[in-house]
Enzyme design. Structure first.
Site, PDB file in Angstrom:
ATOM      1  N   THR A 107       0.806  -1.217   0.000  1.00 43.86           N
ATOM      2  CA  THR A 107       0.000   0.000   0.000  1.00 43.86           C
ATOM      3  C   THR A 107       0.841   1.270   0.000  1.00 43.86           C
ATOM      4  OG1 THR A 107      -1.544  -1.224   1.359  1.00 43.86           O
ATOM      5  CG2 THR A 107      -1.916   1.138   1.186  1.00 43.86           C
ATOM      6  N   ARG A 109      -9.465   1.918   4.064  1.00 41.50           N
ATOM      7  CA  ARG A 109      -9.617   0.466   3.961  1.00 41.50           C
ATOM      8  C   ARG A 109      -9.350  -0.245   5.286  1.00 41.50           C
ATOM      9  NH1 ARG A 109      -7.291   1.849  -1.252  1.00 41.50           N
ATOM     10  NH2 ARG A 109      -5.461   2.403  -0.031  1.00 41.50           N
ATOM     11  N   ASP A 123     -11.862  11.099   9.945  1.00 44.33           N
ATOM     12  CA  ASP A 123     -11.192  11.034   8.644  1.00 44.33           C
ATOM     13  C   ASP A 123     -11.577  12.309   7.892  1.00 44.33           C
ATOM     14  OD1 ASP A 123     -10.153   8.452   6.611  1.00 44.33           O
ATOM     15  OD2 ASP A 123     -10.814  10.348   5.705  1.00 44.33           O
ATOM     16  N   THR A 169      -3.664   6.147   8.898  1.00 41.14           N
ATOM     17  CA  THR A 169      -3.530   7.159   7.838  1.00 41.14           C
ATOM     18  C   THR A 169      -2.226   6.895   7.091  1.00 41.14           C
ATOM     19  OG1 THR A 169      -2.172   8.696   9.098  1.00 41.14           O
ATOM     20  CG2 THR A 169      -4.547   8.824   9.455  1.00 41.14           C
ATOM     21  N   CYS A 202      -0.058   0.565  13.405  1.00 37.47           N
ATOM     22  CA  CYS A 202       0.278  -0.449  12.391  1.00 37.47           C
ATOM     23  C   CYS A 202       0.225   0.214  11.019  1.00 37.47           C
ATOM     24  CB  CYS A 202      -0.706  -1.612  12.442  1.00 37.47           C
ATOM     25  SG  CYS A 202      -0.514  -2.630  13.906  1.00 37.47           S
ATOM     26  N   ALA A 203       0.393   1.547  10.984  1.00 39.47           N
ATOM     27  CA  ALA A 203       0.311   2.262   9.701  1.00 39.47           C
ATOM     28  C   ALA A 203       1.705   2.669   9.232  1.00 39.47           C
ATOM     29  CB  ALA A 203      -0.603   3.467   9.839  1.00 39.47           C
ATOM     30  N   ARG A 204       2.222   3.758   9.770  1.00 38.37           N
ATOM     31  CA  ARG A 204       3.559   4.207   9.392  1.00 38.37           C
ATOM     32  C   ARG A 204       4.250   4.852  10.586  1.00 38.37           C
ATOM     33  NH1 ARG A 204       3.647   1.227   6.060  1.00 38.37           N
ATOM     34  NH2 ARG A 204       4.072   1.391   3.844  1.00 38.37           N
ATOM     35  N   ASP A 220       3.980  -1.573  15.079  1.00 38.82           N
ATOM     36  CA  ASP A 220       4.461  -2.462  14.016  1.00 38.82           C
ATOM     37  C   ASP A 220       5.435  -1.721  13.107  1.00 38.82           C
ATOM     38  OD1 ASP A 220       4.466  -4.872  12.452  1.00 38.82           O
ATOM     39  OD2 ASP A 220       3.190  -3.854  10.972  1.00 38.82           O
ATOM     40  N   GLU A 276      13.576   2.009  10.267  1.00 43.38           N
ATOM     41  CA  GLU A 276      13.360   0.549  10.314  1.00 43.38           C
ATOM     42  C   GLU A 276      14.591  -0.182   9.783  1.00 43.38           C
ATOM     43  OE1 GLU A 276       9.619  -0.461   8.477  1.00 43.38           O
ATOM     44  OE2 GLU A 276       8.493   0.688   9.958  1.00 43.38           O
ATOM     45  N   HIS A 297       7.467  -4.706  11.513  1.00 46.02           N
ATOM     46  CA  HIS A 297       6.683  -4.360  10.312  1.00 46.02           C
ATOM     47  C   HIS A 297       6.059  -5.615   9.688  1.00 46.02           C
ATOM     48  CE1 HIS A 297       6.321  -1.073   7.020  1.00 46.02           C
ATOM     49  NE2 HIS A 297       5.299  -1.907   6.943  1.00 46.02           N
TER      50      HIS A 297
HETATM   51  P1  NAD Z   1      -6.395   4.245   2.871  1.00 44.60           P
HETATM   52  O1  NAD Z   1      -5.877   5.223   1.877  1.00 44.60           O
HETATM   53  O2  NAD Z   1      -7.469   3.309   2.459  1.00 44.60           O
HETATM   54  O3  NAD Z   1      -6.893   5.024   4.164  1.00 44.60           O
HETATM   55  C1  NAD Z   1      -6.181   6.064   4.745  1.00 44.60           C
HETATM   56  C2  NAD Z   1      -7.191   7.058   5.282  1.00 44.60           C
HETATM   57  O4  NAD Z   1      -6.496   8.040   6.054  1.00 44.60           O
HETATM   58  C3  NAD Z   1      -7.941   7.811   4.191  1.00 44.60           C
HETATM   59  O5  NAD Z   1      -9.316   7.572   4.286  1.00 44.60           O
HETATM   60  C4  NAD Z   1      -7.572   9.262   4.442  1.00 44.60           C
HETATM   61  O6  NAD Z   1      -8.626  10.145   4.186  1.00 44.60           O
HETATM   62  C5  NAD Z   1      -7.233   9.218   5.924  1.00 44.60           C
HETATM   63  N1  NAD Z   1      -6.472  10.380   6.373  1.00 44.60           N
HETATM   64  C6  NAD Z   1      -5.603  11.133   5.674  1.00 44.60           C
HETATM   65  N2  NAD Z   1      -5.166  12.151   6.461  1.00 44.60           N
HETATM   66  C7  NAD Z   1      -5.767  12.026   7.663  1.00 44.60           C
HETATM   67  C8  NAD Z   1      -5.733  12.770   8.873  1.00 44.60           C
HETATM   68  N3  NAD Z   1      -4.962  13.860   8.978  1.00 44.60           N
HETATM   69  N4  NAD Z   1      -6.489  12.356   9.895  1.00 44.60           N
HETATM   70  C9  NAD Z   1      -7.271  11.264   9.787  1.00 44.60           C
HETATM   71  N5  NAD Z   1      -7.362  10.509   8.659  1.00 44.60           N
HETATM   72  C10 NAD Z   1      -6.611  10.888   7.615  1.00 44.60           C
HETATM   73  O7  NAD Z   1      -5.105   3.447   3.391  1.00 44.60           O
HETATM   74  P2  NAD Z   1      -5.073   2.010   4.060  1.00 44.60           P
HETATM   75  O8  NAD Z   1      -4.931   0.987   2.995  1.00 44.60           O
HETATM   76  O9  NAD Z   1      -6.177   1.914   5.029  1.00 44.60           O
HETATM   77  O10 NAD Z   1      -3.662   2.084   4.819  1.00 44.60           O
HETATM   78  C11 NAD Z   1      -3.521   2.857   5.976  1.00 44.60           C
HETATM   79  C12 NAD Z   1      -2.061   2.901   6.405  1.00 44.60           C
HETATM   80  O11 NAD Z   1      -1.608   1.593   6.708  1.00 44.60           O
HETATM   81  C13 NAD Z   1      -1.089   3.431   5.360  1.00 44.60           C
HETATM   82  O12 NAD Z   1      -0.134   4.238   6.008  1.00 44.60           O
HETATM   83  C14 NAD Z   1      -0.417   2.185   4.832  1.00 44.60           C
HETATM   84  O13 NAD Z   1       0.859   2.439   4.297  1.00 44.60           O
HETATM   85  C15 NAD Z   1      -0.334   1.378   6.096  1.00 44.60           C
HETATM   86  N6  NAD Z   1      -0.147  -0.064   5.914  1.00 44.60           N
HETATM   87  C16 NAD Z   1       0.720  -0.684   6.769  1.00 44.60           C
HETATM   88  C17 NAD Z   1       0.892  -2.031   6.686  1.00 44.60           C
HETATM   89  C18 NAD Z   1       1.863  -2.714   7.588  1.00 44.60           C
HETATM   90  O14 NAD Z   1       2.514  -3.645   7.165  1.00 44.60           O
HETATM   91  N7  NAD Z   1       1.977  -2.319   8.826  1.00 44.60           N
HETATM   92  C19 NAD Z   1       0.180  -2.768   5.737  1.00 44.60           C
HETATM   93  C20 NAD Z   1      -0.716  -2.112   4.905  1.00 44.60           C
HETATM   94  C21 NAD Z   1      -0.875  -0.754   5.018  1.00 44.60           C
HETATM   95  C1  MLT Z   2       2.262  -1.594   3.075  1.00 47.67           C
HETATM   96  O1  MLT Z   2       2.174  -0.351   3.121  1.00 47.67           O
HETATM   97  O2  MLT Z   2       1.711  -2.247   2.197  1.00 47.67           O
HETATM   98  C2  MLT Z   2       3.017  -2.297   4.136  1.00 47.67           C
HETATM   99  O3  MLT Z   2       3.889  -1.504   4.770  1.00 47.67           O
HETATM  100  C3  MLT Z   2       3.367  -3.672   3.834  1.00 47.67           C
HETATM  101  C4  MLT Z   2       4.705  -4.021   3.269  1.00 47.67           C
HETATM  102  O4  MLT Z   2       4.984  -3.789   2.102  1.00 47.67           O
HETATM  103  O5  MLT Z   2       5.454  -4.642   3.999  1.00 47.67           O
END
Ligand code: NAD
Ligand code: MLT
Length: 529
Positions: free
Chosen positions: A77, A154, A174, A206, A233-235, A259, A264, A282
């Site tokens: 993502t 998502r 959001d 986010t 678990c986002a960034r 996470d 990293e 991660h």
């Molecule tokens: P997404 O784009 O579907 O959802 C992100 C949401 O954040 C959006 O609806 C957006 O409007 C909202 N947003 C933006 N700015 C904001 C703010 N200031 N306050 C509140 N909400 C805000 O993304 P996603 O697929 O749900 O992924 C979310 C996060 O998870 C991303 O950072 C992605 O990189 C991370 N991620 C991490 C892993 C992992 O391995 N840990 C895996 C997948 C995704």
């Molecule tokens: C992602 O944003 O999809 C995650 O950080 C997952 C990854 O690529 O390891």
């Protein structure tokens, strides 16, 4: 716009299905993991495509060294490890697979919430150390507690619905998803100022960007319930790591599950070693299912893009989306051709250049932006040091200072429909060109409001000039061309306006010196489309 991707580098651990799909479709794949920055800089010039996860930092210097790169595919993502601006400026597509790991990342978040509530990792570590400490690991029920979700895209949505089944109240914020939409998946939409003091657990979902960096900081932690538990678990960086440590030490934060980290792997282990922190390397997307989905998705998306059959997951090129729609393709060609005609009249385009792209016709309601990008591409071709394409044309035009205005009307009384008009104004002149599509081919219909007697196909070498309506002018121009060994393949004229008419010729090659026409011709230009 055709993309040829013949050699592709996979620089991280991506499911084997990815390589298999690419190779079955004739793309040569090299897998080279753990490359250093210098190794990547040296390698990247040999490839048309690059597939990464979150570990490869595709910085501007990597992109500038990637002379042949056409696509960066992110099997996952987040694209915060890719310099999107530099990719766009260099005309490189960036694409991700946003859905492949949603469930895995959501499930890990839910597991983290449960571990925070019941201290499972701490209990397990204590037992492994030979202890039996039943009092030390007293936990709390999730039932009746409030989960604050920041970011309801998502993953945020999937976390919400899962935690509701534990009897948690879910509130969230959001900036894009409307309250009525989040209400449909059981989340009460609240402001961040409401969310901080009302949540027992706060989870962030986010992207990492300037507006979300340090969203949880000293000030916002102070607004939270004492003992709040937080999950990231986002960034790394959405929760300020130093502020989190301070909040943990003061007891304002009662536990954190992380996470992801700013760096990293993290070099500073103060947080990781804190007894109330649960840390994972991660792992959000580290499931067989997510890896298989992301690997297959990115390979299939690249193959489809090369075939021109679909464009899924593209992040940085809105105009490209229409290049895979059969009905839009000729209009994009028309836009580019009209841009080239306009450029031929304007010469160098600069901050004095203003362009209006106006489309008329119901069938073009959604295509205007894309046609305008194609016009911009035609205008800039040959001018910029960069290779101009539909990905970088708008950005480069903006940097050059060219103003491009887009206009659309479904119908205009008394005017032609299903047409595109390009009007270019420079410091010295203004010209307007009207074009359309006939039998799937771009044609020129009018110059400066004067209609050609027949639509002129916009292809090949074209000479366009304005002169007094007089058969001797044609003889003169034909003579100049003949003496240069150039043959006329097409000839067309407009009706005369104030005694002048526009003429267009399809010619076998361009004249070396257009000034030869000057004695009898008022305005002239030539181009190859
Ligand atoms: P997404 O784009 O579907 O959802 C992100 C949401 O954040 C959006 O609806 C957006 O409007 C909202 N947003 C933006 N700015 C904001 C703010 N200031 N306050 C509140 N909400 C805000 O993304 P996603 O697929 O749900 O992924 C979310 C996060 O998870 C991303 O950072 C992605 O990189 C991370 N991620 C991490 C892993 C992992 O391995 N840990 C895996 C997948 C995704
Ligand atoms: C992602 O944003 O999809 C995650 O950080 C997952 C990854 O690529 O390891």
């Amino acid at each position: 716009m055709a993309f040829s991707v013949r050699r592709l580098l996979i620089s991280e651990s991506v499911d084997a299905s990815c390589k298999k799909i690419l190779e079955e479709n004739g793309i040569k794949v090299a897998e080279k993991k753990n490359l250093t920055k210098d190794e990547l800089l040296a390698e990247i010039k040999d490839y048309d495509g690059l597939i990464i996860r979150s570990g490869t930092k595709v910085t501007a210097d990597v992109i500038n060294a990637a002379k042949n790169l056409k696509i960066i595919g992110r099997a996952g993502t987040g694209v915060d490890n890719v310099d999107i601006d530099a990719s766009t400026r260099n005309g490189i597509i960036v694409m991700n697979t946003p859905n492949g790991n949603t469930i895995s990342a959501a499930e890990l978040t839910c597991a983290m919430i449960m571990c925070l509530a019941r201290k499972i990792p701490q209990g397990a570590a204590s037992m492994r150390a030979g202890n039996w400490e039943r009092k030390k690991f007293m936990g709390m029920e999730l039932y009746g507690k409030t989960l604050g979700i920041v970011g309801l895209g998502r993953i945020g949505k999937e976390v919400a619905t899962r935690m509701q089944s534990f009897g948690m109240k879910t509130i969230g914020y959001d900036p894009i998803i409307p309250a009525e939409v989040v209400a449909k998946f059981g989340v009460e939409f609240v402001s961040l100022d409401y969310l901080w003091p009302h949540s027992d657990f706060i989870t962030v979902h986010t992207p990492l960007m300037p507006s979300t960096e340090g969203l949880l900081n000293d000030e916002t932690f102070a607004k939270c319930k004492k003992g709040v538990k937080v999950i990231n678990c986002a960034r790394g960086g959405i929760i300020d790591e130093n502020a989190l440590l301070r909040a943990m030490e003061s007891g304002q934060c009662g536990g954190a599950a992380l996470d992801v980290f700013v760096e990293e792997p993290p070099k500073n282990l103060c947080l990781v070693n804190h007894p109330n922190v649960i840390a994972c390397p991660h792992l959000g997307a580290s499931t067989y299912e997510a890896q298989e989905r992301c690997g297959k998705d990115i390979a299939a998306q690249i193959v489809d893009m090369v075939k021109g059959s679909s464009l899924v997951g593209v992040i940085n090129a809105r105009a490209l989306s229409h290049t895979v729609i059969p009905e839009s393709k000729p209009w994009i060609q028309l836009g580019e051709a009209l841009g080239m005609v306009a450029k031929a009249f304007a010469g160098q385009v600069n901050s004095q250049t203003k362009v209006q792209v106006a489309t008329v016709g119901l069938s073009l309601t959604n295509t205007g932006h894309c046609i305008a990008t194609a016009v911009t591409l035609g205008l800039l071709k040959g001018d910029s040091e960069n290779h101009v394409n539909l990905i970088n044309a708008s950005l480069l035009a903006k940097e050059t200072g060219v103003t491009v205005v887009i206009k659309h009307d479904d119908t205009v009384p008394g005017a032609l429909t299903d047409v595109c008009a390009v009007e270019i104004t420079t410091s010295s002149a203004s010209h307007k060109f009207l074009g359309s599509i006939q039998t799937s081919l771009p044609v020129l219909l009018e110059v400066d409001g004067a209609a050609f007697k027949q639509a002129v196909p916009l292809c090949g070498n074209l000479l366009i000039y304005k002169a007094v309506e007089n058969p001797q002018v044609l003889q003169f121009v034909a003579g100049v061309l003949a003496s240069a060994g150039i043959q006329i393949e097409l000839y067309n004229v407009t009706n005369a306006v104030d005694g002048d008419q526009w003429c267009i010729m399809g010619i076998t090659s361009l004249l070396v010196d257009l000034n030869l026409l000057k004695p009898h011709v008022k305005v002239s230009t030539q181009l190859t489309i």
